[in-house]
Design a protein around this motif. Structure first.
Motif, short mmCIF file in Angstrom:
data_model
loop_
_atom_site.label_atom_id
_atom_site.label_comp_id
_atom_site.label_asym_id
_atom_site.label_seq_id
_atom_site.Cartn_x
_atom_site.Cartn_y
_atom_site.Cartn_z
N TYR A 1 0.87 -1.20 0.04
CA TYR A 1 -0.02 0.15 0.01
C TYR A 1 0.99 1.05 -0.05
CZ TYR A 1 -2.60 -3.72 1.90
OH TYR A 1 -3.10 -5.10 2.32
N LYS A 2 0.44 2.19 -0.87
CA LYS A 2 1.22 3.66 -0.80
C LYS A 2 0.06 4.68 -0.89
CE LYS A 2 5.05 2.02 -3.24
NZ LYS A 2 6.33 2.22 -4.42
N LEU A 3 0.39 5.89 -0.42
CA LEU A 3 -0.40 7.02 -0.71
C LEU A 3 0.64 8.05 -1.35
CD1 LEU A 3 -2.47 8.58 2.17
CD2 LEU A 3 -1.61 9.90 0.31
N LEU A 4 0.01 8.32 -2.66
CA LEU A 4 0.87 9.28 -3.46
C LEU A 4 2.07 8.78 -3.70
CD1 LEU A 4 -0.77 12.46 -2.28
CD2 LEU A 4 -1.61 11.16 -4.59
N GLY A 5 2.34 7.38 -3.72
CA GLY A 5 3.84 6.99 -3.86
C GLY A 5 4.51 6.67 -2.75
N LEU A 6 4.08 7.23 -1.70
CA LEU A 6 4.87 7.09 -0.44
C LEU A 6 4.24 5.91 0.56
CD1 LEU A 6 5.42 10.63 0.99
CD2 LEU A 6 7.30 9.14 -0.26
N GLN A 7 5.13 5.46 1.38
CA GLN A 7 4.89 4.44 2.38
C GLN A 7 5.19 4.95 3.68
OE1 GLN A 7 6.63 0.68 1.25
NE2 GLN A 7 4.48 0.05 0.92
N PRO A 8 5.00 4.59 5.00
CA PRO A 8 5.22 4.86 5.92
C PRO A 8 6.87 4.15 6.00
CG PRO A 8 3.17 4.10 6.42
CD PRO A 8 3.52 4.16 4.96
N GLY A 9 7.88 5.09 6.71
CA GLY A 9 9.26 4.37 6.70
C GLY A 9 10.02 4.66 5.58
N ASP A 10 9.36 5.50 4.70
CA ASP A 10 10.21 6.17 3.39
C ASP A 10 11.21 7.18 4.37
OD1 ASP A 10 9.38 4.36 1.51
OD2 ASP A 10 7.87 5.72 0.74
N PRO A 11 12.21 7.68 3.58
CA PRO A 11 13.01 8.64 3.87
C PRO A 11 12.08 10.19 3.99
CG PRO A 11 14.18 7.52 2.40
CD PRO A 11 12.98 7.02 2.42
N VAL A 12 12.39 11.03 4.82
CA VAL A 12 11.68 12.14 4.93
C VAL A 12 12.02 13.17 3.83
CG1 VAL A 12 13.29 13.55 6.47
CG2 VAL A 12 11.12 13.93 6.72
N ASP A 13 13.20 12.79 3.39
CA ASP A 13 13.29 13.62 1.90
C ASP A 13 12.43 13.44 0.81
OD1 ASP A 13 15.47 14.77 3.15
OD2 ASP A 13 16.96 13.58 2.25
N ASP A 14 12.20 12.09 0.69
CA ASP A 14 10.79 11.75 0.18
C ASP A 14 9.44 12.34 0.25
OD1 ASP A 14 12.75 10.24 -1.09
OD2 ASP A 14 11.76 8.11 -0.40
N LEU A 15 9.19 12.53 1.36
CA LEU A 15 7.87 13.46 1.73
C LEU A 15 8.15 14.86 1.55
CD1 LEU A 15 5.40 13.30 3.44
CD2 LEU A 15 6.79 13.96 5.48
N THR A 16 9.44 15.47 1.71
CA THR A 16 9.63 16.79 1.37
C THR A 16 9.30 16.93 -0.28
OG1 THR A 16 11.02 17.03 3.38
CG2 THR A 16 11.34 18.31 1.58
N ALA A 17 9.75 16.01 -0.92
CA ALA A 17 9.92 16.15 -2.32
C ALA A 17 8.33 15.99 -2.87
CB ALA A 17 10.75 15.09 -2.94
N PRO B 1 -14.09 22.79 -1.32
CA PRO B 1 -13.01 21.98 -1.82
C PRO B 1 -11.48 21.99 -1.22
CG PRO B 1 -14.31 22.88 -3.54
CD PRO B 1 -14.60 23.62 -2.22
N GLN B 2 -10.85 20.78 -0.85
CA GLN B 2 -9.50 20.86 -0.39
C GLN B 2 -8.61 19.48 -0.79
OE1 GLN B 2 -8.66 20.38 3.94
NE2 GLN B 2 -10.53 19.24 4.19
N ASP B 3 -7.62 19.53 -0.80
CA ASP B 3 -6.76 18.34 -0.97
C ASP B 3 -5.55 18.38 0.24
OD1 ASP B 3 -5.22 16.15 -1.19
OD2 ASP B 3 -4.84 16.69 -3.57
N HIS B 4 -6.00 17.84 1.37
CA HIS B 4 -5.25 18.11 2.76
C HIS B 4 -4.34 16.82 2.87
CE1 HIS B 4 -5.33 18.72 7.27
NE2 HIS B 4 -4.24 19.19 6.68
N ILE B 5 -3.06 17.03 2.91
CA ILE B 5 -2.18 15.90 3.14
C ILE B 5 -1.31 15.83 4.39
CG2 ILE B 5 -0.30 14.26 2.32
CD1 ILE B 5 -1.24 15.47 -0.49
N THR B 6 -1.53 14.89 5.43
CA THR B 6 -0.63 15.28 6.74
C THR B 6 0.32 13.71 6.83
OG1 THR B 6 -2.55 16.19 7.38
CG2 THR B 6 -1.24 15.26 9.00
N ALA B 7 1.45 14.00 7.31
CA ALA B 7 2.22 13.10 7.59
C ALA B 7 2.53 13.01 9.11
CB ALA B 7 3.35 13.16 6.99
N PHE B 8 2.32 12.03 10.03
CA PHE B 8 2.81 11.92 11.41
C PHE B 8 4.13 11.19 11.25
CE2 PHE B 8 -1.53 12.79 12.00
CZ PHE B 8 -1.67 13.05 13.21
N LEU B 9 5.02 11.83 12.12
CA LEU B 9 6.48 11.73 11.93
C LEU B 9 7.09 11.29 13.07
CD1 LEU B 9 7.77 15.15 9.95
CD2 LEU B 9 6.84 13.00 9.11
N ALA B 10 8.24 10.42 12.97
CA ALA B 10 8.70 10.01 13.99
C ALA B 10 9.68 10.93 14.37
CB ALA B 10 9.58 8.54 13.48
#
Length: 311
Positions: free
Chosen positions: A66-82, A132-141
């Motif tokens: 499973y992925k959300l917009l190409g990301l998975q939990p555990g991916d490097p934070v730089d991927d989230l930033t990108a 309307p909105q497209d709201h994306i949130t990441a909970f970080l370690a």
């Protein structure tokens, strides 16, 4: 170090383009220690700080697809930033969490870390207006896991005429990941859940054997609660965000035997339809909790340098 109660104070601050007067306060667990000895924000001379958390390697690839917009939990934070830079010109909003943990011997640890990072929030007025909105949130370690995401959330609010039908969204998810572990259809709402346990994909979330958790209430009293692996409403902790506690009791465990869940909900409306995605990795949260707990307890048991006050 003895498993004595420790005092934990928590504080939240919202960072980014908004000012620090937007503050949310977290829960506060108080032991028998005097509050006058506790400072909420800021590290004093001689106390341990978040810099004492050392990043550990060896974060293994996640076993689920499973992925959300190409990301998975555990991916490097730089991927989230990108991803955030690609999808938003505005700087992300960050929520900072600060914890001050003090042992009964007076040794303190100040932990300050970025708890969440988000883009696309339309604010209270926008939410009240059902805009309307497209709201994306990441909970970080914490830094112990390199600030990697532990959970990813997305809330889409789109005009109903532009939203996919629930059946079409379900067909798309099944094409990507196969049949869900659970499907619920009620009125204009739909819920799909993909659940992954320690033994792999859970084909029927509600059809699993019922397990019983016996809680010790003290005084020879117990309470029984039934649960199924990865199912909501059980006796265990379902939050992935880090919170220090010592000692931890059985019900503090983070969703035992559940690796991850991916929940998709659809709520149709006459004008605006809402689609939510929630990908939570409980296994990563358990590993992160154990590592961060260990580093904090080690720091609290280390020798203390004497203060240098003007006495």
């Amino acid at each position: 170090m003895p498993r004595n109660p420790v005092l934990v104070l928590s504080h939240y601050g919202i960072l980014g383009d908004i000012e620090m007067n937007s503050v949310l306060f977290g829960s506060c667990r108080v032991s028998s220690m005097a509050l006058s000895a506790i400072v909420l924000i800021g590290a004093e001379s001689g106390t341990a700080t978040a810099d004492n958390l050392q990043e550990v390697g060896g974060i293994v690839a996640r076993p689920y697809p499973y992925k959300l917009l190409g990301l998975q939990p555990g991916d490097p934070v730089d991927d989230l930033t990108a991803l955030f830079n690609e999808r938003s010109e505005a700087a992300p909003t960050q929520t900072e969490r600060r914890l001050r943990i003090q042992s009964p011997q007076g040794k303190a640890f100040d932990l300050r870390y970025e708890a969440t990072r988000e883009i696309g929030d339309i604010g209270m007025q926008g939410r009240l207006a059902n805009a309307p909105q497209d709201h994306i949130t990441a909970f970080l370690a914490t830094e112990a896991f390199g600030k990697r995401p532990l959970a990813l959330f997305r809330v889409l609010k789109v005009p109903t005429e532009k939203a996919p039908e629930p059946a079409a969204l379900r067909a798309q998810m099944e094409d990507l990941y196969g049949l869900p572990s659970m499907v619920e259809m009620q009125g204009q709402s739909m819920t799909l859940i993909y659940a992954w346990g320690t033994d792999g994909f859970i084909t029927d979330l509600g059809g699993q054997p019922v397990q019983t958790f016996i809680e010790d209430l003290g005084g020879n009293r117990t309470s029984e609660r039934q649960f199924r692996t990865c199912a909501a409403g059980g006796p265990f902790n379902a939050a992935v965000e880090y919170a220090f506690k010592s000692p931890r009791v059985a019900e503090d465990a983070i969703m035992p035997d559940c690796v991850a869940t991916y929940e998709i909900t659809y709520q149709g409306g006459p004008e605006i339809s809402t689609i939510k995605f929630a990908l939570k990795d409980y296994e990563l949260a358990r590993l992160h909790q154990a590592e961060t707990d260990g580093q904090i307890m080690e720091a609290l048991s280390s020798p203390t340098s004497q203060s240098d006050m003007d006495l």
